[in-house]
Design a protein around this motif. Sequence first.
Motif, PDB file in Angstrom:
ATOM      1  N   VAL A 173      57.808  14.967  66.225  1.00  0.00           N
ATOM      2  CA  VAL A 173      58.548  15.105  64.969  1.00  0.00           C
ATOM      3  C   VAL A 173      59.646  16.158  65.118  1.00  0.00           C
ATOM      4  N   ARG A 174      59.312  17.278  65.744  1.00  0.00           N
ATOM      5  CA  ARG A 174      60.332  18.319  65.961  1.00  0.00           C
ATOM      6  C   ARG A 174      61.464  17.802  66.837  1.00  0.00           C
ATOM      7  N   GLU A 175      61.118  16.985  67.818  1.00  0.00           N
ATOM      8  CA  GLU A 175      62.139  16.428  68.710  1.00  0.00           C
ATOM      9  C   GLU A 175      63.063  15.482  67.950  1.00  0.00           C
ATOM     10  N   ILE A 176      62.495  14.695  67.053  1.00  0.00           N
ATOM     11  CA  ILE A 176      63.310  13.785  66.237  1.00  0.00           C
ATOM     12  C   ILE A 176      64.319  14.575  65.419  1.00  0.00           C
ATOM     13  N   ARG A 177      63.871  15.658  64.814  1.00  0.00           N
ATOM     14  CA  ARG A 177      64.786  16.487  64.028  1.00  0.00           C
ATOM     15  C   ARG A 177      65.845  17.146  64.908  1.00  0.00           C
ATOM     16  N   SER A 178      65.465  17.552  66.116  1.00  0.00           N
ATOM     17  CA  SER A 178      66.417  18.216  67.008  1.00  0.00           C
ATOM     18  C   SER A 178      67.571  17.300  67.401  1.00  0.00           C
ATOM     19  N   GLU A 179      67.386  15.992  67.251  1.00  0.00           N
ATOM     20  CA  GLU A 179      68.453  15.028  67.556  1.00  0.00           C
ATOM     21  C   GLU A 179      69.430  14.860  66.396  1.00  0.00           C
ATOM     22  N   GLY A 180      69.199  15.616  65.314  1.00  0.00           N
ATOM     23  CA  GLY A 180      70.101  15.540  64.166  1.00  0.00           C
ATOM     24  C   GLY A 180      69.648  14.580  63.086  1.00  0.00           C
ATOM     25  N   ARG A 181      68.459  14.031  63.223  1.00  0.00           N
ATOM     26  CA  ARG A 181      67.939  13.122  62.205  1.00  0.00           C
ATOM     27  C   ARG A 181      67.210  13.914  61.114  1.00  0.00           C
ATOM     28  N   THR A 182      67.128  13.314  59.944  1.00  0.00           N
ATOM     29  CA  THR A 182      66.343  13.877  58.845  1.00  0.00           C
ATOM     30  C   THR A 182      64.982  13.205  58.842  1.00  0.00           C
ATOM     31  N   VAL A 183      63.935  13.986  58.607  1.00  0.00           N
ATOM     32  CA  VAL A 183      62.567  13.462  58.593  1.00  0.00           C
ATOM     33  C   VAL A 183      61.946  13.702  57.226  1.00  0.00           C
ATOM     34  N   PHE A 184      61.427  12.643  56.627  1.00  0.00           N
ATOM     35  CA  PHE A 184      60.646  12.742  55.388  1.00  0.00           C
ATOM     36  C   PHE A 184      59.226  12.314  55.739  1.00  0.00           C
ATOM     37  N   LEU A 185      58.290  13.239  55.610  1.00  0.00           N
ATOM     38  CA  LEU A 185      56.910  12.905  55.957  1.00  0.00           C
ATOM     39  C   LEU A 185      55.966  13.198  54.803  1.00  0.00           C
ATOM     40  N   THR A 186      54.882  12.443  54.749  1.00  0.00           N
ATOM     41  CA  THR A 186      53.806  12.723  53.812  1.00  0.00           C
ATOM     42  C   THR A 186      52.558  13.067  54.613  1.00  0.00           C
ATOM     43  N   THR A 187      51.746  13.955  54.064  1.00  0.00           N
ATOM     44  CA  THR A 187      50.507  14.335  54.733  1.00  0.00           C
ATOM     45  C   THR A 187      49.563  14.976  53.729  1.00  0.00           C
ATOM     46  N   HIS A 188      48.267  14.854  53.988  1.00  0.00           N
ATOM     47  CA  HIS A 188      47.304  15.612  53.199  1.00  0.00           C
ATOM     48  C   HIS A 188      46.738  16.769  54.014  1.00  0.00           C
ATOM     49  N   TYR A 189      47.310  16.985  55.222  1.00  0.00           N
ATOM     50  CA  TYR A 189      46.933  18.136  56.042  1.00  0.00           C
ATOM     51  C   TYR A 189      47.895  19.285  55.745  1.00  0.00           C
ATOM     52  N   MET A 190      47.424  20.297  55.033  1.00  0.00           N
ATOM     53  CA  MET A 190      48.295  21.409  54.671  1.00  0.00           C
ATOM     54  C   MET A 190      48.778  22.182  55.900  1.00  0.00           C
ATOM     55  N   GLU A 191      47.935  22.302  56.929  1.00  0.00           N
ATOM     56  CA  GLU A 191      48.361  22.996  58.143  1.00  0.00           C
ATOM     57  C   GLU A 191      49.529  22.266  58.792  1.00  0.00           C
ATOM     58  N   GLU A 192      49.489  20.948  58.774  1.00  0.00           N
ATOM     59  CA  GLU A 192      50.564  20.145  59.345  1.00  0.00           C
ATOM     60  C   GLU A 192      51.888  20.430  58.634  1.00  0.00           C
ATOM     61  N   ALA A 193      51.856  20.443  57.313  1.00  0.00           N
ATOM     62  CA  ALA A 193      53.064  20.720  56.537  1.00  0.00           C
ATOM     63  C   ALA A 193      53.574  22.128  56.795  1.00  0.00           C
TER      64      ALA A 193
END
Length: 317
Positions: A173-193
């Motif tokens: 996910v970090r790599e995707i953002r580093s390419e200049g893309r925007t990431v919208f994610l959902t999660t119920h893992y608070m540590e992940e967020a």
Amino acid sequence: MDKVIEVRELRKTYGARVAVDGISFDVYEGEIFGMVGPNGAGKTTTIECLEGLRRPDGGTVRVLGMDPHREGLRLRQRIGIQLQEGSLPDRMQVEEAVKLFAAFYPHPADPQGLLERLGLTAVRRIPFGQLSGGQKQRLFIALALVGNPKLVFLDELTTGLDPHARRAMWDLVREIRSEGRTVFLTTHYMEEAERLCDRVAIVDRGRLVALDTPERLIRSLGAEHRVIFTADTAFDPAPLRNLPGVFRVERIGERVVVYGQGDRLAAQVVEAMAARGIAIRDLRVEQPNLEDVFLALTGRPMKEASGSETPLEGGRP
């Protein structure tokens, strides 16, 4: 920064049940934006409205300047989607799936390069039904990226993965953002967020209850830090109560918990113990986190909130 998503008073119901109740927020170009909350909070319904997979009952949604419902075909040429419950035919090979999806886009990424980048080259001839959970998630990310999207949606990406595979997904996910893309994610893992997101929208029972960076949300609590260690039972912890920033001290057998605030709380405790010649063991520091934020905002722990929800007929909130 430019807005890539604009949501105003989004509302979606399933019969008499309100899944999304007047949510409003913006997402900006180049950020990892997280929507977090327990199962049944409205996360998946919201993301499916943004993707054009569900039609809102009220409010307005703009994604890359388009209405997802009316301009869904054009929008899906510019976004990547990883669904919460995606699947492929069991006999379809990894490379075959990526090439098939690449054919849907006018300017796709190179399938072979994508397989190599996501660590799928070694399994490119393996049928989907024989992949591990982590390999399937990598494949779904490849399918979300094959169209060279400007915006990527990831819905509960790491659910069901072991800790090692989950952290590998975080790196992707970090790599995707580093390419200049925007990431919208959902999660119920608070540590992940907390680890991944630049900003977090906390939702509960269909409503937006907080929106900010993880750091600011945690800082807004003014919550205690906890310094926990083990010491000889003959040790009297009372003097620790006089240290700057210490609120209270608890002791259960050999286990001592010091509650307080301040950047030097742990250092002060260690220095005080060393000055008295007291050896301590198993020292650790517990800081407030997004779980504490959710509890403070809703009055319920995340696990309890997740357990209290039931799936909706005709939709998955």
